[in-house]
Design a protein around this motif. Structure first.
Motif, PDB file in Angstrom:
ATOM      1  N   PHE A 269       0.846  -1.194   0.000  1.00  0.00           N
ATOM      2  CA  PHE A 269       0.000   0.000   0.000  1.00  0.00           C
ATOM      3  C   PHE A 269       0.883   1.246   0.000  1.00  0.00           C
ATOM      4  O   PHE A 269       1.779   1.374   0.809  1.00  0.00           O
ATOM      5  CB  PHE A 269      -0.902   0.020   1.239  1.00  0.00           C
ATOM      6  CG  PHE A 269      -1.732   1.266   1.337  1.00  0.00           C
ATOM      7  CD1 PHE A 269      -2.848   1.433   0.542  1.00  0.00           C
ATOM      8  CD2 PHE A 269      -1.382   2.292   2.210  1.00  0.00           C
ATOM      9  CE1 PHE A 269      -3.613   2.588   0.616  1.00  0.00           C
ATOM     10  CE2 PHE A 269      -2.139   3.448   2.292  1.00  0.00           C
ATOM     11  CZ  PHE A 269      -3.258   3.589   1.490  1.00  0.00           C
ATOM     12  N   GLU A 270       0.610   2.159  -0.942  1.00  0.00           N
ATOM     13  CA  GLU A 270       1.403   3.385  -1.031  1.00  0.00           C
ATOM     14  C   GLU A 270       0.587   4.641  -0.753  1.00  0.00           C
ATOM     15  O   GLU A 270       1.146   5.675  -0.435  1.00  0.00           O
ATOM     16  CB  GLU A 270       2.053   3.482  -2.419  1.00  0.00           C
ATOM     17  CG  GLU A 270       3.062   2.366  -2.698  1.00  0.00           C
ATOM     18  CD  GLU A 270       3.717   2.523  -4.049  1.00  0.00           C
ATOM     19  OE1 GLU A 270       3.394   3.509  -4.740  1.00  0.00           O
ATOM     20  OE2 GLU A 270       4.538   1.669  -4.424  1.00  0.00           O
TER      21      GLU A 270
ATOM     22  N   ASP B 156      -2.808   5.941  -5.335  1.00  0.00           N
ATOM     23  CA  ASP B 156      -2.264   4.786  -6.038  1.00  0.00           C
ATOM     24  C   ASP B 156      -3.183   3.575  -5.914  1.00  0.00           C
ATOM     25  O   ASP B 156      -3.354   2.809  -6.873  1.00  0.00           O
ATOM     26  CB  ASP B 156      -0.875   4.442  -5.479  1.00  0.00           C
ATOM     27  CG  ASP B 156       0.162   5.493  -5.824  1.00  0.00           C
ATOM     28  OD1 ASP B 156      -0.022   6.188  -6.841  1.00  0.00           O
ATOM     29  OD2 ASP B 156       1.148   5.623  -5.082  1.00  0.00           O
ATOM     30  N   ALA B 157      -3.788   3.406  -4.725  1.00  0.00           N
ATOM     31  CA  ALA B 157      -4.689   2.266  -4.524  1.00  0.00           C
ATOM     32  C   ALA B 157      -5.901   2.366  -5.442  1.00  0.00           C
ATOM     33  O   ALA B 157      -6.306   1.386  -6.083  1.00  0.00           O
ATOM     34  CB  ALA B 157      -5.126   2.192  -3.059  1.00  0.00           C
TER      35      ALA B 157
ATOM     36  N   GLY C 243      -9.888  -2.096   4.305  1.00  0.00           N
ATOM     37  CA  GLY C 243      -9.761  -1.983   2.863  1.00  0.00           C
ATOM     38  C   GLY C 243     -11.066  -1.567   2.231  1.00  0.00           C
ATOM     39  O   GLY C 243     -12.029  -1.208   2.909  1.00  0.00           O
TER      40      GLY C 243
END
Length: 318
Positions: free
Chosen positions: A6-7, A11-12, A77
């Motif tokens: 995870f960034e 990005d996700a 999430g």
């Protein structure tokens, strides 16, 4: 399908959208943004924003969620579903239903931005430049930004772990505002800094520091900056109710201002001594630390007092 590191939210969301985009048509789509269980409302709101800023954002006309519609209860999430719709399907999705868990399907529209009510907008000051003052502010702000992690770690012992981030955000905003600040006029500059902090710095510390600089700016018109800063501190104590020994930034700021007539180095030493003394105060009487057990406070400086000490120590090198 794949495990990835995870960034960040952008990005996700981009990764998920990239998997879905090839199958999308050109018509209207409904997005269902699902919280898998333990993502916070704030995190889901950030993801929602990133969805509409993504490459498919302009094709989404309606949104379901963000909400925990299908979860693993405690999974941190999200999931995203995109459905191409025609009028009949859209009518069905927007129909009122009785189950309270259904959040409804709502149309997507631009956020309506309203003008700030008269009298609420921050006062603007005519910009003026002073190279030495500019360098001084930049140096102090850089020191606070570098201390972000250390201050957050201290605050994790006695608060919610965000003092460093709060201070760093304010410092960043102040540096960006330099070109529109009255750097050559101390009284106006102090008030302008107060106004800037009231807009950019969150939490009670932001409110109190805005009060501090605004009150100091009013008194600075006499030309006595030290007296003006003390007046600002008096105002903070009056509004906030904290006193020396309550384990707050006042424990470093008050001795620093009292020593300031003897020079910046004397003020820095006094601030450091005051900040270090907070590590021996195991019962806070103000702020979130007042709810924390003695064992968590012992041996750790108050983060607000530590930030004050760091500022004065940086001033000695300017």
């Amino acid at each position: 399908v794949e495990q990835v590191e995870f960034e960040g939210a952008r990005d996700a969301m981009a990764m998920v959208v990239d998997r879905l985009a090839p199958g999308l048509g050109g018509g209207a789509h409904v997005a269902l943004l699902n919280n898998l269980g333990s993502a916070t409302p704030l995190e889901m709101a950030v993801l929602t924003e990133e969805l509409f800023q993504s490459r498919v954002g302009d094709r989404i006309t309606h949104l379901i969620g963000p909400a925990p519609l299908m979860t693993s209860l405690d999974m941190h999430g999200f999931s995203l579903s995109l459905l191409p719709v025609e009028e009949a399907q859209l009518n069905a999705l927007t129909e009122a239903v009785e189950p309270v868990a259904w959040t409804g399907c709502v149309p997507v529209s631009a956020v309506a931005v309203q003008p700030m009510p008269k009298g609420m907008a921050p006062k603007e000051y005519a910009a003026s430049d002073d190279i030495s003052m500019r360098e001084l502010i930049v140096a102090v702000c850089d020191a606070l930004k570098r201390a972000e992690s250390a201050l957050n770690a201290l605050d994790a012992k006695s608060g919610d772990g965000d003092t460093g981030s709060t201070v760093a955000t304010a410092a960043q905003a102040l540096v960006k505002a330099l070109d529109r600040l009255p750097l050559a006029e101390p009284s106006k500059l102090l008030r302008a800094i107060g106004s800037e902090l009231s807009q950019s710095m969150g939490g009670s510390s932001g409110v109190l520091l805005a009060i501090f600089f605004s009150a100091a700016g009013e008194m600075a018109e006499t030309g006595d900056i030290v007296a003006a800063l003390k007046a600002g501190l008096d105002r903070v104590q009056e509004v906030g109710g904290a006193r020396p020994g309550d384990r707050t930034m006042i424990d470093a700021l008050l001795p620093a201002l009292e020593a300031l007539p003897q020079g910046v180095e004397a003020a820095a030493k006094a601030a450091r001594a005051g900040a270090n003394a907070t590590a021996r105060i195991t019962r806070a009487k103000a702020g979130r630390a007042s709810y924390v057990s003695e064992s968590n406070l012992a041996g750790h400086n108050d983060p607000g007092a530590e930030a004050v000490a760091l500022v004065f120590e940086r001033l000695t090198r300017t």
